[in-house]
Design a protein around this motif. Structure first.
Motif, PDB file in Angstrom:
ATOM      1  N   UNK A  80       0.851  -1.198   0.000  1.00 42.52           N
ATOM      2  CA  UNK A  80       0.000   0.000   0.000  1.00 42.52           C
ATOM      3  C   UNK A  80       0.878   1.236   0.000  1.00 42.52           C
ATOM      4  N   UNK A  81       0.579   2.170  -0.873  1.00 37.94           N
ATOM      5  CA  UNK A  81       1.431   3.354  -0.975  1.00 37.94           C
ATOM      6  C   UNK A  81       1.119   4.357   0.127  1.00 37.94           C
ATOM      7  N   UNK A  82       2.173   4.847   0.725  1.00 37.36           N
ATOM      8  CA  UNK A  82       2.112   6.044   1.555  1.00 37.36           C
ATOM      9  C   UNK A  82       3.443   6.764   1.409  1.00 37.36           C
ATOM     10  N   UNK A 112       6.418   5.587   3.713  1.00 36.61           N
ATOM     11  CA  UNK A 112       7.190   4.359   3.524  1.00 36.61           C
ATOM     12  C   UNK A 112       7.710   4.278   2.093  1.00 36.61           C
ATOM     13  N   UNK A 113       6.846   3.891   1.162  1.00 36.72           N
ATOM     14  CA  UNK A 113       7.274   3.797  -0.235  1.00 36.72           C
ATOM     15  C   UNK A 113       7.789   5.134  -0.737  1.00 36.72           C
ATOM     16  N   UNK A 114       7.073   6.211  -0.435  1.00 35.83           N
ATOM     17  CA  UNK A 114       7.510   7.525  -0.909  1.00 35.83           C
ATOM     18  C   UNK A 114       8.890   7.872  -0.407  1.00 35.83           C
ATOM     19  N   UNK A 115       9.151   7.634   0.869  1.00 37.25           N
ATOM     20  CA  UNK A 115      10.461   7.922   1.436  1.00 37.25           C
ATOM     21  C   UNK A 115      11.549   7.054   0.813  1.00 37.25           C
ATOM     22  N   UNK A 162       3.113   0.320  -5.882  1.00 36.19           N
ATOM     23  CA  UNK A 162       2.131  -0.351  -5.030  1.00 36.19           C
ATOM     24  C   UNK A 162       1.496  -1.500  -5.792  1.00 36.19           C
ATOM     25  N   UNK A 163       0.914  -2.412  -5.055  1.00 42.06           N
ATOM     26  CA  UNK A 163       0.263  -3.579  -5.661  1.00 42.06           C
ATOM     27  C   UNK A 163      -0.810  -4.124  -4.723  1.00 42.06           C
ATOM     28  N   UNK A 164      -1.514  -3.215  -4.062  1.00 34.29           N
ATOM     29  CA  UNK A 164      -2.509  -3.556  -3.059  1.00 34.29           C
ATOM     30  C   UNK A 164      -3.676  -4.367  -3.607  1.00 34.29           C
ATOM     31  N   UNK A 165      -3.951  -4.250  -4.928  1.00 26.97           N
ATOM     32  CA  UNK A 165      -5.068  -4.967  -5.529  1.00 26.97           C
ATOM     33  C   UNK A 165      -4.613  -5.995  -6.554  1.00 26.97           C
ATOM     34  N   UNK A 166      -3.325  -6.342  -6.542  1.00 26.84           N
ATOM     35  CA  UNK A 166      -2.813  -7.333  -7.491  1.00 26.84           C
ATOM     36  C   UNK A 166      -3.452  -8.690  -7.181  1.00 26.84           C
ATOM     37  N   UNK A 174      -3.262  11.020   5.969  1.00 21.71           N
ATOM     38  CA  UNK A 174      -4.522  10.727   5.287  1.00 21.71           C
ATOM     39  C   UNK A 174      -5.243  12.016   4.930  1.00 21.71           C
ATOM     40  N   UNK A 175      -5.232  12.974   5.851  1.00 24.49           N
ATOM     41  CA  UNK A 175      -5.931  14.242   5.631  1.00 24.49           C
ATOM     42  C   UNK A 175      -5.356  15.017   4.448  1.00 24.49           C
ATOM     43  N   UNK A 176      -4.079  14.846   4.187  1.00 24.78           N
ATOM     44  CA  UNK A 176      -3.477  15.582   3.071  1.00 24.78           C
ATOM     45  C   UNK A 176      -3.572  14.830   1.742  1.00 24.78           C
ATOM     46  N   UNK A 177      -4.285  13.689   1.730  1.00 23.48           N
ATOM     47  CA  UNK A 177      -4.544  12.992   0.478  1.00 23.48           C
ATOM     48  C   UNK A 177      -3.758  11.732   0.244  1.00 23.48           C
ATOM     49  N   UNK A 178      -3.013  11.264   1.227  1.00 24.74           N
ATOM     50  CA  UNK A 178      -2.267  10.014   1.083  1.00 24.74           C
ATOM     51  C   UNK A 178      -3.254   8.866   0.848  1.00 24.74           C
ATOM     52  N   UNK A 179      -3.011   7.975  -0.143  1.00 25.81           N
ATOM     53  CA  UNK A 179      -3.996   6.941  -0.486  1.00 25.81           C
ATOM     54  C   UNK A 179      -3.938   5.689   0.375  1.00 25.81           C
ATOM     55  N   UNK A 180      -3.131   5.686   1.422  1.00 28.71           N
ATOM     56  CA  UNK A 180      -2.874   4.475   2.197  1.00 28.71           C
ATOM     57  C   UNK A 180      -4.155   3.795   2.687  1.00 28.71           C
ATOM     58  N   UNK A 181      -5.053   4.544   3.319  1.00 28.41           N
ATOM     59  CA  UNK A 181      -6.272   3.945   3.860  1.00 28.41           C
ATOM     60  C   UNK A 181      -7.115   3.336   2.750  1.00 28.41           C
TER      61      UNK A 181
END
Length: 325
Positions: free
Chosen positions: A129-131, A134-137, A160-164, A204-211
């Motif tokens: 899952x992208x955030x 983690x991945x961004x850093x 990311x590959x959360x839905x693979x 999350x509030x700033x638009x991170x797609x993690x959730x």
């Protein structure tokens, strides 16, 4: 193997201390990362802050690492995954690992790739899952390292590959294996508790797609497992900031209050065993659950280097390369 015809397969991960003595410097590297912890007073205070908090945090977590063997197994599992995926892909692929907060870091890995004559690569984040935390850093660090160490490298990135589908299939199989640990008479009453690593709510509030990514993984997994009660919590919260909710412990407490006696933990933001599975879940949460009256508490087996997970990752890389020809 001809290096000029080789493609590097670089797996990015967080890393972990490889000894008790490396816990404090590992934590210092982690808390120094402004992609992860962004102090409002600026970069000048980041290192003093990191030095202070890593010193006191190391005292608390040293015993946890001692209990699980004195080090993190994350590098071991990531190396095994890299080699297995590369083997599945074929002899043209050479495996590498770059850890964000410990060795081998991106610069070490890129120096090795340059010495090996590898001029193209696929970079695979081992966070499904992208955030940005983690991945961004990790990607920011890798890109900086490429520019300074191996600027001729041509590479593409799987962020990311959360839905693979292959990943979801592997998760569903591990969930079924976890359910098989419960007594037959309890099987229909087992509550599935998905647990993901928490983020400060501001991400999350700033638009991170993690959730959004986590919820997609949960729903895709449960579509494969079948009709069952499931819950979602967020673990590993620490520090005086507002975190994603609910806390995994709070979910356990609510289930216990409702009279639930059987819970299967499904950690979904971790694909390998490390401190959060081996100690936080297997020891801390197990002890807490039993004290609250949850008599049957198990964790699903981790994906680690299971053949179906390796096959899914190899298929993901192949699909990525086919799409980027």
């Amino acid at each position: 193997m001809d290096p000029e015809n080789s493609t590097g397969l670089v797996l990015l991960n967080m890393g972990g201390p490889d000894s008790l003595d490396s816990i404090e410097p590992f934590l210092y590297n982690l808390f120094s990362d402004r992609d992860l912890i962004h102090l409002p007073l600026g970069a000048m205070l980041q290192r003093p802050f990191a030095r202070l908090i890593s010193h006191f945090r190391a005292r608390r977590v040293r015993e946890n690492y001692r209990i699980i063997g004195g080090s993190s197994p994350l590098l071991k599992w990531t190396n095994l995954q890299a080699r297995a995926i590369a083997t599945e892909m074929g002899p043209a692929f050479r495996p590498y690992v770059a850890m964000r907060y410990w060795h081998p870091d991106a610069r070490e890995t890129l120096r090795r790739m340059a010495a090996d004559g590898v001029e193209r690569a696929v970079v695979l984040s081992m966070y499904p899952h992208f955030t940005g935390a983690t991945t961004g850093s990790s990607l920011n660090d890798f890109r900086r390292a490429v520019a300074s160490v191996h600027p001729s490298l041509k590479y593409s990135v799987i962020e990311h590959w959360y839905d693979w589908p292959g990943y979801l299939d592997a998760l569903a199989r591990r969930v079924r294996e976890g359910l098989a640990k419960f007594p037959a008479e309890m099987h229909d009453r087992v509550q599935i508790l998905f647990s993901a690593h928490a983020l400060p709510q501001k991400f999350i509030d700033r638009g991170d797609p993690y959730l959004e990514h986590v919820l997609s993984t949960v729903k895709g997994t449960m579509q494969r497992v079948g009709e069952r009660n499931w819950h979602l919590g967020f673990q590993s919260r620490s520090g005086p900031v507002r975190w994603m909710e609910p806390d995994t412990v709070e979910v356990l407490d609510r289930l216990a209050t409702d009279g639930v006696e059987a819970v299967l933990m499904v950690p979904i933001s971790f694909v390998s065993d490390h401190i959060e599975t081996l100690h936080e879940i297997d020891i801390e949460y197990l002890d807490h659950a039993r004290k609250q009256g949850i008599r049957h508490f198990h964790r699903m087996p981790s994906l680690n280097d299971h053949p179906d997970f390796i096959g899914a990752m190899a298929a993901l890389v192949t699909d990525h390369l086919d799409r980027n020809k």
